[in-house]
Motif scaffolding. Structure first.
Motif, PDB file in Angstrom:
ATOM      1  N   ASN A  33       0.820  -1.231   0.000  1.00 33.32           N
ATOM      2  CA  ASN A  33       0.000   0.000   0.000  1.00 33.32           C
ATOM      3  C   ASN A  33       0.850   1.277   0.000  1.00 33.32           C
ATOM      4  O   ASN A  33       0.328   2.367  -0.182  1.00 33.32           O
ATOM      5  N   ASP A  34       2.165   1.119   0.219  1.00 29.54           N
ATOM      6  CA  ASP A  34       3.034   2.300   0.223  1.00 29.54           C
ATOM      7  C   ASP A  34       3.818   2.454  -1.087  1.00 29.54           C
ATOM      8  O   ASP A  34       4.689   3.304  -1.201  1.00 29.54           O
ATOM      9  N   LEU A  35       3.502   1.619  -2.075  1.00 25.66           N
ATOM     10  CA  LEU A  35       4.212   1.729  -3.366  1.00 25.66           C
ATOM     11  C   LEU A  35       3.849   3.030  -4.057  1.00 25.66           C
ATOM     12  O   LEU A  35       2.755   3.584  -3.838  1.00 25.66           O
ATOM     13  N   SER A  36       4.736   3.490  -4.900  1.00 20.79           N
ATOM     14  CA  SER A  36       4.422   4.671  -5.682  1.00 20.79           C
ATOM     15  C   SER A  36       3.298   4.302  -6.665  1.00 20.79           C
ATOM     16  O   SER A  36       3.247   3.182  -7.180  1.00 20.79           O
ATOM     17  N   GLY A  37       2.390   5.252  -6.901  1.00 20.05           N
ATOM     18  CA  GLY A  37       1.242   4.953  -7.771  1.00 20.05           C
ATOM     19  C   GLY A  37       0.038   4.421  -7.012  1.00 20.05           C
ATOM     20  O   GLY A  37      -0.974   4.075  -7.625  1.00 20.05           O
ATOM     21  N   VAL A  38       0.129   4.374  -5.686  1.00 20.75           N
ATOM     22  CA  VAL A  38      -1.021   3.943  -4.869  1.00 20.75           C
ATOM     23  C   VAL A  38      -1.507   5.167  -4.094  1.00 20.75           C
ATOM     24  O   VAL A  38      -0.756   5.747  -3.317  1.00 20.75           O
ATOM     25  N   ILE A  39      -2.746   5.570  -4.347  1.00 25.07           N
ATOM     26  CA  ILE A  39      -3.228   6.799  -3.704  1.00 25.07           C
ATOM     27  C   ILE A  39      -4.669   6.670  -3.241  1.00 25.07           C
ATOM     28  O   ILE A  39      -5.398   5.758  -3.641  1.00 25.07           O
ATOM     29  N   GLY A  40      -5.076   7.609  -2.391  1.00 30.83           N
ATOM     30  CA  GLY A  40      -6.491   7.783  -2.061  1.00 30.83           C
ATOM     31  C   GLY A  40      -7.042   8.848  -2.997  1.00 30.83           C
ATOM     32  O   GLY A  40      -6.323   9.341  -3.876  1.00 30.83           O
ATOM     33  N   TYR A  41      -8.294   9.221  -2.815  1.00 26.48           N
ATOM     34  CA  TYR A  41      -8.891  10.242  -3.684  1.00 26.48           C
ATOM     35  C   TYR A  41      -9.590  11.248  -2.797  1.00 26.48           C
ATOM     36  O   TYR A  41     -10.684  10.992  -2.312  1.00 26.48           O
ATOM     37  N   ARG A  42      -8.901  12.353  -2.547  1.00 30.16           N
ATOM     38  CA  ARG A  42      -9.478  13.310  -1.616  1.00 30.16           C
ATOM     39  C   ARG A  42      -9.278  14.758  -2.033  1.00 30.16           C
ATOM     40  O   ARG A  42     -10.143  15.585  -1.819  1.00 30.16           O
ATOM     41  N   ASP A  43      -8.104  15.043  -2.616  1.00 32.11           N
ATOM     42  CA  ASP A  43      -7.816  16.466  -2.794  1.00 32.11           C
ATOM     43  C   ASP A  43      -7.200  16.761  -4.164  1.00 32.11           C
ATOM     44  O   ASP A  43      -7.092  15.872  -5.023  1.00 32.11           O
ATOM     45  N   ILE A  44      -6.774  18.005  -4.329  1.00 34.42           N
ATOM     46  CA  ILE A  44      -6.202  18.428  -5.617  1.00 34.42           C
ATOM     47  C   ILE A  44      -4.943  17.625  -5.926  1.00 34.42           C
ATOM     48  O   ILE A  44      -4.730  17.193  -7.064  1.00 34.42           O
ATOM     49  N   ALA A  45      -4.114  17.388  -4.903  1.00 36.42           N
ATOM     50  CA  ALA A  45      -2.867  16.648  -5.139  1.00 36.42           C
ATOM     51  C   ALA A  45      -3.171  15.245  -5.682  1.00 36.42           C
ATOM     52  O   ALA A  45      -2.524  14.794  -6.646  1.00 36.42           O
ATOM     53  N   ASP A  46      -4.178  14.572  -5.111  1.00 38.25           N
ATOM     54  CA  ASP A  46      -4.540  13.230  -5.601  1.00 38.25           C
ATOM     55  C   ASP A  46      -5.029  13.319  -7.050  1.00 38.25           C
ATOM     56  O   ASP A  46      -4.707  12.466  -7.886  1.00 38.25           O
ATOM     57  N   THR A  47      -5.833  14.338  -7.315  1.00 40.88           N
ATOM     58  CA  THR A  47      -6.405  14.486  -8.658  1.00 40.88           C
ATOM     59  C   THR A  47      -5.296  14.735  -9.678  1.00 40.88           C
ATOM     60  O   THR A  47      -5.281  14.124 -10.760  1.00 40.88           O
ATOM     61  N   GLU A  48      -4.346  15.597  -9.313  1.00 36.78           N
ATOM     62  CA  GLU A  48      -3.231  15.873 -10.231  1.00 36.78           C
ATOM     63  C   GLU A  48      -2.390  14.621 -10.454  1.00 36.78           C
ATOM     64  O   GLU A  48      -1.913  14.360 -11.561  1.00 36.78           O
ATOM     65  N   CYS A  49      -2.232  13.855  -9.383  1.00 33.92           N
ATOM     66  CA  CYS A  49      -1.453  12.619  -9.482  1.00 33.92           C
ATOM     67  C   CYS A  49      -2.120  11.654 -10.470  1.00 33.92           C
ATOM     68  O   CYS A  49      -1.460  11.016 -11.293  1.00 33.92           O
ATOM     69  N   MET A  50      -3.449  11.591 -10.421  1.00 34.38           N
ATOM     70  CA  MET A  50      -4.174  10.700 -11.336  1.00 34.38           C
ATOM     71  C   MET A  50      -4.077  11.208 -12.779  1.00 34.38           C
ATOM     72  O   MET A  50      -3.905  10.426 -13.718  1.00 34.38           O
ATOM     73  N   ILE A  51      -4.187  12.523 -12.934  1.00 37.34           N
ATOM     74  CA  ILE A  51      -4.115  13.094 -14.292  1.00 37.34           C
ATOM     75  C   ILE A  51      -2.719  12.823 -14.891  1.00 37.34           C
ATOM     76  O   ILE A  51      -2.597  12.422 -16.047  1.00 37.34           O
ATOM     77  N   ASP A  52      -1.681  12.989 -14.068  1.00 31.63           N
ATOM     78  CA  ASP A  52      -0.314  12.701 -14.533  1.00 31.63           C
ATOM     79  C   ASP A  52      -0.164  11.231 -14.890  1.00 31.63           C
ATOM     80  O   ASP A  52       0.422  10.889 -15.928  1.00 31.63           O
ATOM     81  N   ALA A  53      -0.685  10.363 -14.035  1.00 28.80           N
ATOM     82  CA  ALA A  53      -0.552   8.925 -14.284  1.00 28.80           C
ATOM     83  C   ALA A  53      -1.229   8.550 -15.602  1.00 28.80           C
ATOM     84  O   ALA A  53      -0.726   7.721 -16.356  1.00 28.80           O
ATOM     85  N   ALA A  54      -2.376   9.198 -15.863  1.00 26.97           N
ATOM     86  CA  ALA A  54      -3.102   8.866 -17.095  1.00 26.97           C
ATOM     87  C   ALA A  54      -2.321   9.303 -18.341  1.00 26.97           C
ATOM     88  O   ALA A  54      -2.504   8.735 -19.428  1.00 26.97           O
ATOM     89  N   ARG A  55      -1.445  10.302 -18.185  1.00 27.79           N
ATOM     90  CA  ARG A  55      -0.628  10.753 -19.331  1.00 27.79           C
ATOM     91  C   ARG A  55       0.439   9.728 -19.677  1.00 27.79           C
ATOM     92  O   ARG A  55       0.802   9.560 -20.824  1.00 27.79           O
ATOM     93  N   THR A  56       0.950   9.047 -18.648  1.00 31.45           N
ATOM     94  CA  THR A  56       2.132   8.218 -18.874  1.00 31.45           C
ATOM     95  C   THR A  56       1.875   6.719 -18.694  1.00 31.45           C
ATOM     96  O   THR A  56       2.737   5.915 -19.019  1.00 31.45           O
ATOM     97  N   HIS A  57       0.743   6.367 -18.146  1.00 28.91           N
ATOM     98  CA  HIS A  57       0.486   4.952 -17.877  1.00 28.91           C
ATOM     99  C   HIS A  57      -0.874   4.525 -18.433  1.00 28.91           C
ATOM    100  O   HIS A  57      -1.716   5.363 -18.742  1.00 28.91           O
ATOM    101  N   GLN A  58      -1.025   3.204 -18.491  1.00 31.02           N
ATOM    102  CA  GLN A  58      -2.184   2.648 -19.189  1.00 31.02           C
ATOM    103  C   GLN A  58      -3.277   2.099 -18.285  1.00 31.02           C
ATOM    104  O   GLN A  58      -4.451   2.255 -18.557  1.00 31.02           O
ATOM    105  N   ARG A  59      -2.858   1.396 -17.224  1.00 29.55           N
ATOM    106  CA  ARG A  59      -3.833   0.554 -16.524  1.00 29.55           C
ATOM    107  C   ARG A  59      -4.052   1.024 -15.091  1.00 29.55           C
ATOM    108  O   ARG A  59      -3.103   1.261 -14.348  1.00 29.55           O
ATOM    109  N   ALA A  60      -5.327   1.130 -14.736  1.00 28.86           N
ATOM    110  CA  ALA A  60      -5.643   1.560 -13.370  1.00 28.86           C
ATOM    111  C   ALA A  60      -6.588   0.563 -12.717  1.00 28.86           C
ATOM    112  O   ALA A  60      -7.462  -0.016 -13.368  1.00 28.86           O
ATOM    113  N   VAL A  61      -6.377   0.380 -11.416  1.00 30.38           N
ATOM    114  CA  VAL A  61      -7.334  -0.374 -10.609  1.00 30.38           C
ATOM    115  C   VAL A  61      -7.898   0.586  -9.578  1.00 30.38           C
ATOM    116  O   VAL A  61      -7.160   1.324  -8.938  1.00 30.38           O
TER     117      VAL A  61
END
Ligand SMILES: Cc1cc2nc3c(=O)[nH]c(=O)nc-3n(C[C@H](O)[C@H](O)[C@H](O)COP(=O)(O)OP(=O)(O)OC[C@H]3O[C@@H](n4cnc5c(N)ncnc54)[C@H](O)[C@@H]3O)c2cc1C
Length: 417
Positions: free
Chosen positions: A127-155
């Motif tokens: 649960n502490d790996l990079s790319g594992v997040i909760g969904y609560r704030d702007i930082a989480d949202t930006e992290c997801m938007i960045d991940a979607a630019r560079t990565h393919q698969r989400a759970v």
């Protein structure tokens, strides 16, 4: 505009620059402007924004600028000292001093705690790996938007309101998304099985995959410690470069604990939103527990904000008596509404309209002569009216036969409704 702090006013310090807190300040400034010398600490480095709208931001339908509710100038215009990007780490209740992580201090006569909630991070390996997040704030949202630019698969772990909004947003940004849900159907706290089945079908048609009655046992990582898969309890592995945990929230009460306030699930408050431990300290929002309930939606928090502001202004004797809540999903093109006891059962009577071809399902639950619950999918036009009937607890005996067809707005009908 207040250029300098006026002397002699009582000092109000607010901890948590979020939706419930700022709403309380807005109410207070409206009814008793200038009454307090106000200082705000906010852990996030942003002005007050509409957290609810993070989902449309994630989905690319709105920008972060669009969702700011009170910009920096609002604080200045109202003479509020804002310490943004500063987390309060201790409160000395004897000296009445608040201290932030950078050493900034402020003294209070009244303290408003509105620290919100934090996402539940499942206690599983990885649960502490990079790319594992909760969904609560702007930082989480930006992290997801960045991940979607560079990565393919989400759970996404959790098929509740938040999980489905996250899944939809990531899918809209081009990711392949799998939602892992423990329950037998989606959003089981807001929908019955029939409505949830329609929802799932619609989301599947849009490209989201589901693993139902599935439990994530561990998250697996790459050599560089980024998540690469989620392993289910049955041994299946789902490839994932991003894992969003949307498996619930917990009131953020770490500070309240340290302050030795009475905390159960949330900080326990009375009907005027004062903590039961210390009458100078108020708690509003998701961190507060009132009559045993800690809410997780905005509408009740706004009702709390009004009562707290009235009390802080020493206006009248407003009391908060708890709230009835309703839910909508913010996934474009999906209409869904639920409120009250939508499951029914026991002595409740259910009126159901089911039209799977048109994707419309409506269930109204009546107990005695009152509407006590509603669950609508596909056509929610009458949701607000049902919610009003439900909240007011009015008799629907005279409307029983026409209730399902919605509000009759013709002039002759007004008297009846
Ligand atoms: C993506 C998303 C979608 C949502 N959609 C809906 C919806 O459709 N309908 C609905 O009703 N609700 C929705 N919600 C829930 C809603 O946003 C919350 O109910 C609401 O924001 C709670 O307000 P609050 O002020 O209690 O907490 P928050 O808005 O979370 O504010 C708390 C603030 O306190 C700060 N803080 C915490 N500890 C400290 C500290 N020690 N020092 C300083 N600052 C601190 C936090 O950083 C945060 O900024 C959604 C939530 C999310 C995340």
């Amino acid at each position: 505009m207040h250029s300098a702090k006026e002397q002699g006013r009582p000092r109000l310090v607010m901890i948590g620059n979020g939706m419930a807190g700022v709403r309380t300040l807005q109410e207070l400034l409206r009814i008793a402007p200038g009454r307090y010398d106000i200082t705000v600490f906010g852990a996030e480095p942003h002005p007050h924004y509409n957290r609810i709208l993070l989902s449309p931001v994630l989905a690319g339908e709105q920008t972060l600028d669009d969702i700011v509710l009170s910009g920096w100038d609002w604080y200045e215009k109202n003479g509020i000292t804002l310490h943004s990007g500063r987390k309060v780490v201790s409160v000395d209740r004897r000296r009445r001093v608040v201290r932030a992580d950078d050493g900034t201090e402020a003294t209070y006569d009244r303290l408003l705690l509105c620290t919100g909630s934090r996402p539940v991070i499942l206690p599983i390996p990885g649960n502490d790996l990079s790319g594992v997040i909760g969904y609560r704030d702007i930082a989480d949202t930006e992290c997801m938007i960045d991940a979607a630019r560079t990565h393919q698969r989400a759970v996404v772990i959790g098929g509740g309101l938040l999980g489905l909004e996250a899944a939809n947003g990531l899918m809209r940004r081009g990711m392949q998304v799998t939602v892992v849900h423990r329950g037998a159907w989606l959003m089981e706290r807001q929908l019955d099985r029939a409505a949830a089945t329609l929802l799932r079908t619609e989301l599947e048609q849009r490209g989201i995959a589901f693993r139902m009655q599935a439990q994530t046992e561990a998250l697996l990582g790459t050599d560089s410690a980024r998540v690469c898969a989620a392993r289910m309890a049955n041994g299946d592995e789902i490839a994932a470069d991003l894992v969003v945990m949307a498996a619930g929230i917990r009131p953020e009460v770490e500070l309240a604990h340290a302050m030795r306030l009475h905390v159960e699930h949330g900080v326990v408050v009375n009907d005027t939103l004062q903590t039961v431990t210390d009458a100078r300290i108020y708690a509003v929002g998701e961190c507060a527990q009132h009559r045993g309930v800690a809410y997780g939606l905005v509408a009740p928090l706004y009702e709390q904000a009004q009562v707290a502001a009235n009390h802080l202004a020493e206006y009248g004797i407003g009391r908060y008596a708890g709230s009835v809540t309703s839910t909508k999903l913010k996934v474009t093109g999906i209409e869904l509404f639920s409120a009250g006891d939508f499951m029914g059962g026991g002595d409740a009577e259910e009126i159901v309209l089911n039209d799977p071809l048109d994707g419309v399902y409506k269930k109204l639950v009546i107990r005695g002569d009152k509407l006590v619950g509603a669950c609508l999918y596909g056509d929610t036009a009458d949701g607000t009216w049902y919610f009003q009937l439900l909240r007011e607890g009015r008799s629907v005996a005279g409307l029983r036969d026409s209730l399902m067809f919605g509000r009759d707005t013709s002039p002759h009908a007004e008297a009846a409704t």
